[in-house]
Design an enzyme around this catalytic site. Structure first.
Site, PDB file in Angstrom:
ATOM      1  NE  ARG A  89     -84.099  46.081  21.368  1.00 50.22           N
ATOM      2  CZ  ARG A  89     -83.009  46.751  21.753  1.00 50.22           C
ATOM      3  NH1 ARG A  89     -83.058  47.593  22.763  1.00 50.22           N
ATOM      4  NH2 ARG A  89     -81.863  46.577  21.125  1.00 50.22           N
ATOM      5  CG  ASN A 147     -83.669  43.281  23.501  1.00 47.41           C
ATOM      6  OD1 ASN A 147     -84.697  43.044  22.879  1.00 47.41           O
ATOM      7  ND2 ASN A 147     -82.506  43.442  22.904  1.00 47.41           N
TER       8      ASN A 147
END
Length: 103
Positions: free
Chosen positions: A31, A50
């Site tokens: 990320r 996520n």
């Protein structure tokens, strides 16, 4: 419906791209690197998140060309972890994002 300004280059329509990235993409900085890539490309807002099933969801809004550049990066293999597949959908932008966030 095209949202490009008159005289804009093809591919500059404002869009929303949602991608689901599969593989070993959690716990490896994926990320963070996705956000860094989006900021490097520029002109994108959205987030990387996520999911409970091990995937990462990436939502990006901006010009079609910039969203395609981010999608291309997601698929290059030059990402943290090990991407085994990316599925995406395209839509009209919804707005409401300030910058590109990690969620």
């Amino acid at each position: 419906m095209s949202t490009a300004e008159p005289g804009a280059e093809p591919g500059d329509d404002q869009v929303r791209m949602t991608a689901w990235v599969r593989g070993t993409v959690q716990g490896v900085g994926f990320r963070w690197f996705t956000r860094a890539s989006a900021l490097s490309i520029g002109g994108l807002t959205g987030f990387a998140l996520n999911l409970g099933d091990g995937r990462v969801q990436v939502v990006a809004e901006g010009s079609r060309g910039n969203c395609e550049a981010l999608l291309g990066w997601l698929r290059t293999g030059d990402t943290p972890g090990n991407v085994t597949g990316v599925t995406e959908i395209w839509d009209e932008p919804r707005g409401g994002y300030e910058g590109f966030l990690i969620r």
